[in-house]
Design a protein around this motif. Sequence first.
Motif, short mmCIF file in Angstrom:
data_model
loop_
_atom_site.label_atom_id
_atom_site.label_comp_id
_atom_site.label_asym_id
_atom_site.label_seq_id
_atom_site.Cartn_x
_atom_site.Cartn_y
_atom_site.Cartn_z
N VAL A 94 -26.95 20.04 90.85
CA VAL A 94 -28.36 19.63 90.74
C VAL A 94 -28.95 19.43 92.14
N THR A 95 -28.20 18.79 93.02
CA THR A 95 -28.65 18.56 94.41
C THR A 95 -28.91 19.89 95.12
N LYS A 96 -28.03 20.86 94.90
CA LYS A 96 -28.21 22.21 95.47
C LYS A 96 -29.54 22.80 95.00
N ASN A 97 -29.82 22.68 93.69
CA ASN A 97 -31.07 23.22 93.14
C ASN A 97 -32.29 22.56 93.77
N LEU A 98 -32.20 21.26 93.94
CA LEU A 98 -33.32 20.52 94.55
C LEU A 98 -33.52 20.93 96.00
N PHE A 99 -32.41 21.16 96.71
CA PHE A 99 -32.49 21.61 98.10
C PHE A 99 -33.24 22.94 98.21
N TYR A 100 -32.83 23.92 97.38
CA TYR A 100 -33.48 25.24 97.44
C TYR A 100 -34.95 25.17 97.02
N ALA A 101 -35.24 24.37 96.00
CA ALA A 101 -36.63 24.23 95.55
C ALA A 101 -37.50 23.66 96.67
N HIS A 102 -36.98 22.65 97.35
CA HIS A 102 -37.72 22.03 98.45
C HIS A 102 -37.85 23.01 99.63
N ALA A 103 -36.76 23.68 99.98
CA ALA A 103 -36.78 24.60 101.13
C ALA A 103 -37.75 25.75 100.91
N ARG A 104 -37.87 26.20 99.67
CA ARG A 104 -38.73 27.35 99.37
C ARG A 104 -40.11 26.94 98.84
N HIS A 105 -40.41 25.66 98.92
CA HIS A 105 -41.76 25.16 98.59
C HIS A 105 -42.15 25.33 97.12
N TYR A 106 -41.21 25.04 96.24
CA TYR A 106 -41.52 24.99 94.81
C TYR A 106 -41.72 23.54 94.39
N PRO A 107 -42.60 23.30 93.41
CA PRO A 107 -42.82 21.92 92.96
C PRO A 107 -41.59 21.28 92.31
N SER A 108 -40.72 22.12 91.71
CA SER A 108 -39.53 21.58 91.04
C SER A 108 -38.48 22.67 90.93
N ALA A 109 -37.25 22.25 90.63
CA ALA A 109 -36.15 23.21 90.44
C ALA A 109 -36.41 24.10 89.23
#
Length: 598
Positions: free
Chosen positions: A238-253
Amino acid sequence: MNEVLKRGEVPAEHRWHLEDIYPDQAAWDREYAQVRAQIGEIASYQGKLNDAASISACFAKDDELSLLAERLYVYANMRSHEDMADSKYQALSEKAKKLSVEAGEATSYITPEILSLSEETLKGIIADPSLKPTYRRTLEEMLRRKPHTLSKSEESLLAQVGNLSQAPSTIFGMLNNADMKFPKVKNEKGEEIELTHGRYIQFLESRDRGVREAAFKAVYDTYGKWRNTLASTLNANVTKNLFYAHARHYPSALEMSLFGDNIPVSVYDNLISTIHEHLPLMHRYMALRKKLLKVDELHMYDLFAPLVEEFDMDIGYEDAKKTVYDSLKPLGDDYRKVLQEGFDKGWIDVYENEGKRSGAYSWGAYGTHPYVLLNHKDNLNSMFTLAHEMGHALHSHYSDESNEYRDAQYTIFLAEVASTLNEALLMDYLLDKSKDPKEKMYLLTYYADQFRTTVFRQTMFAEFEKIVHAKAESGESLTPEELSAIYYDLNVKYYGTDMVVDKDIAMEWARIPHFYTSFYVYKYATGFSAATSFAKQILSEGQPAVDRYLGFLKSGGNDYSINILKKAGVDMSTPAPIEQALSVFEGLIEQMEQLTEK
């Protein structure tokens, strides 16, 4: 065919004709050399992708390179699947895989170079009338993804993190498949048998309730002992998903996951809310299951118990082909002509042989007909597998026939629709033909359990994933106790008051591999619902619905998945397809209730 033959002993009529791809090894070798040469040629476009003409020429070369590399890879792998112990084709498969990686590396500059153009320049190229529609769609998709594409150095850094990001899934796989050992459980004969993943469902399908309960408790007791490690592993994913979502500027995973197929979040939420509204149907099925099993309490370990007395449907392969052919009559003459061609002209590898890959699949390469691998047994399940895999095969046939290479590949969101529709039409045909009440009940329970496991259960999984990610995104910790409480409460909601929701089931989240391919499982439920909706329309409307469906098959990937379905008459942005599917489920329950009262 009970005896397992060596590959060389399998009759030609039961083998697929891979010679239709390459007549001999020399032909494969020639094409391999051709691809190696083209890998060098594709680099000549680097630094020149700044107008419609250069981009078109590069895309054409890229398509040719990708098509040939794919064909080499598909052939080598299917040859290796004939006998997994054959080192010759294992080596050929590895050779083809390495070539595909090299081809990917050689073309990796294309997207970053095009996206380095200004938005105004890129929009001007997209508007150029000389650009082929398939290339225009590629550029439009690049432009859509641009806000989530990072700088060259950032993309390089994320690529390096890629191996680390696989760690949660890899660790779970090793723990779940290699390190975790289950105790021995007594079978119906009182023999102590070691419990394994493969044997677990067999135990749950036992007619002996004591065997089912013992296996159920043994599995979840084992997972319970690893609860802290398993919670940490899922947390890391889950943390990995949140990291990628944040890095790629998505509102959520969740939005990041759906973005690739351009699926609105409303489709995901709509599935969950529509299923919630129809949970009384699931509860009604549980009440019926309790009645049919003649138990005072229905427990979680009773979910796979057979509901009818022993009923053996012996269906040979030739009979299975004929039944599938007859059942797909509603799809029209052209569809069945192609289906018969698949049966007759070497599309299918039918029976198990020594060393053959297990399971079943449909695969192939653009420019040749599709192929189907089976391990056919003379039973009902194998007949449904034949219908299912030929659904995939004909989807690929129509898609390839109607589209250029770049537009022919359909998405995973659409992939299970054609296969499941064939199963739905086969089931309708069998139920209509059946006069034996025992046979009819057997078929009805088979189909009803598909709804339970594919629509309701997968939606419950999807809801669990959504809740867990939302909690993590709001800063809450995902302890083993928290994960178990969320999962237990969902089971109570989905199964209703006629089910005793055993406390052991709270640990089931720990054994679901799909939770490491996040926000994927909802596609099983939407695909099943779309297919059931198509089937209902075809059976009630006839030719107009058939024409829309064939249009769907021919669309391949030439538009976004949600649009392709909508044009064919299935709008997954509304509750209608899911409600149509659930009305079929309700009809099954009604028929089962009527048979029970007789």
